[in-house]
Design a protein around this motif. Structure first.
Motif, PDB file in Angstrom:
ATOM      1  N   ARG A 222       0.762  -1.244  -0.268  1.00  0.00           N
ATOM      2  CA  ARG A 222      -0.046   0.054   0.337  1.00  0.00           C
ATOM      3  C   ARG A 222       1.351   1.245   0.003  1.00  0.00           C
ATOM      4  O   ARG A 222       0.585   1.901  -0.737  1.00  0.00           O
ATOM      5  N   ARG A 223       1.927   1.957   0.758  1.00  0.00           N
ATOM      6  CA  ARG A 223       2.769   2.089   0.691  1.00  0.00           C
ATOM      7  C   ARG A 223       3.501   2.720  -0.399  1.00  0.00           C
ATOM      8  O   ARG A 223       3.304   3.748  -1.139  1.00  0.00           O
ATOM      9  N   ASN A 224       4.076   1.223  -1.260  1.00  0.00           N
ATOM     10  CA  ASN A 224       4.391   1.725  -2.415  1.00  0.00           C
ATOM     11  C   ASN A 224       3.971   2.704  -3.466  1.00  0.00           C
ATOM     12  O   ASN A 224       4.161   3.043  -4.563  1.00  0.00           O
ATOM     13  N   VAL A 225       2.371   2.180  -3.315  1.00  0.00           N
ATOM     14  CA  VAL A 225       1.793   2.544  -4.426  1.00  0.00           C
ATOM     15  C   VAL A 225       1.197   4.525  -4.146  1.00  0.00           C
ATOM     16  O   VAL A 225      -0.127   5.032  -4.577  1.00  0.00           O
ATOM     17  N   THR A 226       1.472   5.073  -2.864  1.00  0.00           N
ATOM     18  CA  THR A 226       0.983   5.929  -1.782  1.00  0.00           C
ATOM     19  C   THR A 226       1.729   7.171  -1.768  1.00  0.00           C
ATOM     20  O   THR A 226       2.299   7.700  -0.983  1.00  0.00           O
ATOM     21  N   SER A 227       2.057   7.995  -2.976  1.00  0.00           N
ATOM     22  CA  SER A 227       2.936   8.401  -2.963  1.00  0.00           C
ATOM     23  C   SER A 227       2.642  10.457  -2.368  1.00  0.00           C
ATOM     24  O   SER A 227       1.437  10.509  -1.657  1.00  0.00           O
ATOM     25  N   PRO A 228       3.145  10.988  -1.257  1.00  0.00           N
ATOM     26  CA  PRO A 228       2.539  11.737  -0.458  1.00  0.00           C
ATOM     27  C   PRO A 228       2.116  13.138  -1.288  1.00  0.00           C
ATOM     28  O   PRO A 228       3.258  13.527  -3.058  1.00  0.00           O
ATOM     29  N   GLY A 229       1.128  13.068  -0.817  1.00  0.00           N
ATOM     30  CA  GLY A 229       0.711  14.416  -1.582  1.00  0.00           C
ATOM     31  C   GLY A 229      -0.402  14.039  -3.357  1.00  0.00           C
ATOM     32  O   GLY A 229      -1.068  15.223  -4.162  1.00  0.00           O
ATOM     33  N   GLY A 230      -0.106  12.360  -3.352  1.00  0.00           N
ATOM     34  CA  GLY A 230      -1.196  12.193  -4.280  1.00  0.00           C
ATOM     35  C   GLY A 230      -1.869  11.704  -4.303  1.00  0.00           C
ATOM     36  O   GLY A 230      -2.824  11.983  -3.301  1.00  0.00           O
ATOM     37  N   THR A 231      -3.217  11.464  -4.987  1.00  0.00           N
ATOM     38  CA  THR A 231      -4.651  11.177  -5.066  1.00  0.00           C
ATOM     39  C   THR A 231      -4.325  10.243  -4.557  1.00  0.00           C
ATOM     40  O   THR A 231      -5.373   9.819  -3.580  1.00  0.00           O
ATOM     41  N   THR A 232      -3.398   8.848  -4.722  1.00  0.00           N
ATOM     42  CA  THR A 232      -3.732   7.707  -3.838  1.00  0.00           C
ATOM     43  C   THR A 232      -3.863   7.819  -1.926  1.00  0.00           C
ATOM     44  O   THR A 232      -5.141   7.577  -1.807  1.00  0.00           O
ATOM     45  N   GLU A 233      -2.947   8.616  -1.644  1.00  0.00           N
ATOM     46  CA  GLU A 233      -3.046   9.334   0.305  1.00  0.00           C
ATOM     47  C   GLU A 233      -4.699   9.871   0.278  1.00  0.00           C
ATOM     48  O   GLU A 233      -5.009   9.765   1.636  1.00  0.00           O
ATOM     49  N   GLN A 234      -5.320  10.650  -0.803  1.00  0.00           N
ATOM     50  CA  GLN A 234      -6.394  11.099  -0.302  1.00  0.00           C
ATOM     51  C   GLN A 234      -6.533  10.296  -0.189  1.00  0.00           C
ATOM     52  O   GLN A 234      -7.664  10.652   0.994  1.00  0.00           O
ATOM     53  N   ALA A 235      -7.631   9.392  -1.248  1.00  0.00           N
ATOM     54  CA  ALA A 235      -8.283   8.645  -0.962  1.00  0.00           C
ATOM     55  C   ALA A 235      -8.672   7.564   0.556  1.00  0.00           C
ATOM     56  O   ALA A 235      -9.027   6.700   1.248  1.00  0.00           O
ATOM     57  N   ILE A 236      -6.807   7.401   0.619  1.00  0.00           N
ATOM     58  CA  ILE A 236      -6.845   6.091   1.844  1.00  0.00           C
ATOM     59  C   ILE A 236      -6.985   7.384   2.840  1.00  0.00           C
ATOM     60  O   ILE A 236      -7.586   6.637   4.415  1.00  0.00           O
ATOM     61  N   LEU A 237      -6.413   8.457   2.870  1.00  0.00           N
ATOM     62  CA  LEU A 237      -6.490   9.284   4.244  1.00  0.00           C
ATOM     63  C   LEU A 237      -8.453   9.244   4.474  1.00  0.00           C
ATOM     64  O   LEU A 237      -9.255   9.410   5.410  1.00  0.00           O
ATOM     65  N   ALA A 238      -9.272   9.300   3.275  1.00  0.00           N
ATOM     66  CA  ALA A 238     -10.599   9.425   3.232  1.00  0.00           C
ATOM     67  C   ALA A 238     -11.232   8.491   4.189  1.00  0.00           C
ATOM     68  O   ALA A 238     -11.206   8.379   5.388  1.00  0.00           O
ATOM     69  N   LEU A 239     -10.253   6.913   3.793  1.00  0.00           N
ATOM     70  CA  LEU A 239     -11.293   5.608   4.167  1.00  0.00           C
ATOM     71  C   LEU A 239     -10.379   5.684   5.772  1.00  0.00           C
ATOM     72  O   LEU A 239     -11.401   4.926   6.393  1.00  0.00           O
ATOM     73  N   GLN A 240      -9.294   5.882   5.602  1.00  0.00           N
ATOM     74  CA  GLN A 240      -9.279   6.312   8.101  1.00  0.00           C
ATOM     75  C   GLN A 240      -9.664   7.033   8.644  1.00  0.00           C
ATOM     76  O   GLN A 240      -9.612   6.654   9.648  1.00  0.00           O
ATOM     77  N   ASP A 241     -10.055   8.271   7.577  1.00  0.00           N
ATOM     78  CA  ASP A 241     -10.877   8.949   8.719  1.00  0.00           C
ATOM     79  C   ASP A 241     -12.515   8.819   9.126  1.00  0.00           C
ATOM     80  O   ASP A 241     -13.024   8.815  10.574  1.00  0.00           O
ATOM     81  N   ARG A 242     -12.815   7.319   8.114  1.00  0.00           N
ATOM     82  CA  ARG A 242     -13.806   6.612   8.203  1.00  0.00           C
ATOM     83  C   ARG A 242     -13.261   5.468   9.061  1.00  0.00           C
ATOM     84  O   ARG A 242     -14.740   4.568   9.025  1.00  0.00           O
ATOM     85  N   GLN A 243     -12.621   5.477  10.169  1.00  0.00           N
ATOM     86  CA  GLN A 243     -12.173   4.575  10.690  1.00  0.00           C
ATOM     87  C   GLN A 243     -11.947   2.659  10.046  1.00  0.00           C
ATOM     88  O   GLN A 243     -12.848   1.947  10.238  1.00  0.00           O
ATOM     89  N   LEU A 244     -12.077   2.390   8.294  1.00  0.00           N
ATOM     90  CA  LEU A 244     -11.543   2.048   8.082  1.00  0.00           C
ATOM     91  C   LEU A 244     -11.448   0.473   8.919  1.00  0.00           C
ATOM     92  O   LEU A 244     -11.874  -1.012   8.896  1.00  0.00           O
TER      93      LEU A 244
END
Length: 268
Positions: A222-244
């Motif tokens: 997951r970290r390998n495809v999650t570039s800082p400040g990128g699109t994937t990071e924003q999606a992951i943050l949205a999921l984690q904010d909702r306690q996935l």
């Protein structure tokens, strides 16, 4: 080797065993539905029966492939014999080995298997548990049967089978729900429905294949495809904010608890 019950999972196992080179003449199945019974014979060339006892009498390994709700009645009608040294392999979800042993009327070699529906396309994941009467040779036989439709893992404590049910037994439905949600979200973002579906399914397949073939844990992938400040990071943050993560923990606990309840109910 014989199967009591000729439904989808039994058909999948029979097909996988035949593809692996097992002679069809060594396979028996009992199935009350005449149309399904004839189809199994026509498709695989195996020996078919309308009577469950015929399978028990003819085979050293008996696969109990009936629905959990029917298992007690099916077993109670069998006559396994006082000194029965057969291996009984059950793929009926939720029924503990001590209940099956009691219904069989003596100390029997029983392996409990918890496969999942991808076994229908030879991509299953199966948890296995053997009771104290199962020999090493019989464990090997049980494993070879279930490996015909996918991956197998042995569980040391039967209580852990409820967790296996929660993780892999019910697990395909969780991924189907995620696929469904991603497809619907893609359509809302403007993609044609068929395009959203194909992209979702291939992405799910590719992610699972990558995780299986590359020796890195999912968190690293997951970290390998999650570039800082990128699109994937924003999606992951949205999921984690909702306690996935917490949602999945609660979901699997609920599935495990229900598996325990069903085992208590069906094992009476």
């Amino acid at each position: 080797m014989g199967f009591i019950g000729g439904g989808n999972m039994a058909r999948s196992l029979i097909g996988g065993l035949c593809q692996s080179g097992l002679p069809p003449s060594s396979l028996h199945v009992s199935e009350p539905d005449e149309t399904r019974r004839q189809a199994l014979h026509d498709d695989y060339g195996i020996t078919v029966h309308g009577d469950n006892q015929a399978v028990v009498d003819a085979c050293e390994v008996v696969v109990l492939a009936v629905k959990p709700q029917a298992l007690k009645q099916v077993i109670s009608e069998l006559q396994p014999g006082t000194h029965d040294d057969k291996l009984y392999l059950t793929i009926a979800a939720g029924i503990r080995t001590d209940a099956i042993q009691q219904w069989l009327g003596g100390e029997r070699a029983i392996v409990r298997a918890m496969p999942n529906t991808p076994a229908l396309v030879q991509s299953g994941a199966t948890g296995l548990f053997a009771n104290a009467h199962v020999s090493d040779e019989q464990k090997g036989l049980a494993e070879s049967i279930m490996r015909a439709v996918g991956l197998t893992v042995w569980i040391e404590e039967e209580a852990q089978m409820d967790a296996v049910t929660a993780v892999s037994g019910s697990g395909p439905a969780y991924f189907f729900l995620v696929m469904e949600a991603m497809e619907q979200a893609g359509v809302k973002l403007g993609l044609p429905e068929e395009t959203a579906r194909l992209l979702t399914l291939q992405t799910a397949f590719g992610a699972a294949k990558l995780a299986l073939e590359i020796e890195e844990e999912p968190a690293r992938l997951r970290r390998n495809v999650t570039s800082p400040g990128g699109t994937t990071e924003q999606a992951i943050l949205a999921l984690q904010d909702r306690q996935l993560e917490a949602i999945f923990e609660q979901a699997l606990q609920a599935a495990r608890d229900r598996a325990r309840e069903l085992a208590d109910e069906l094992g009476q």
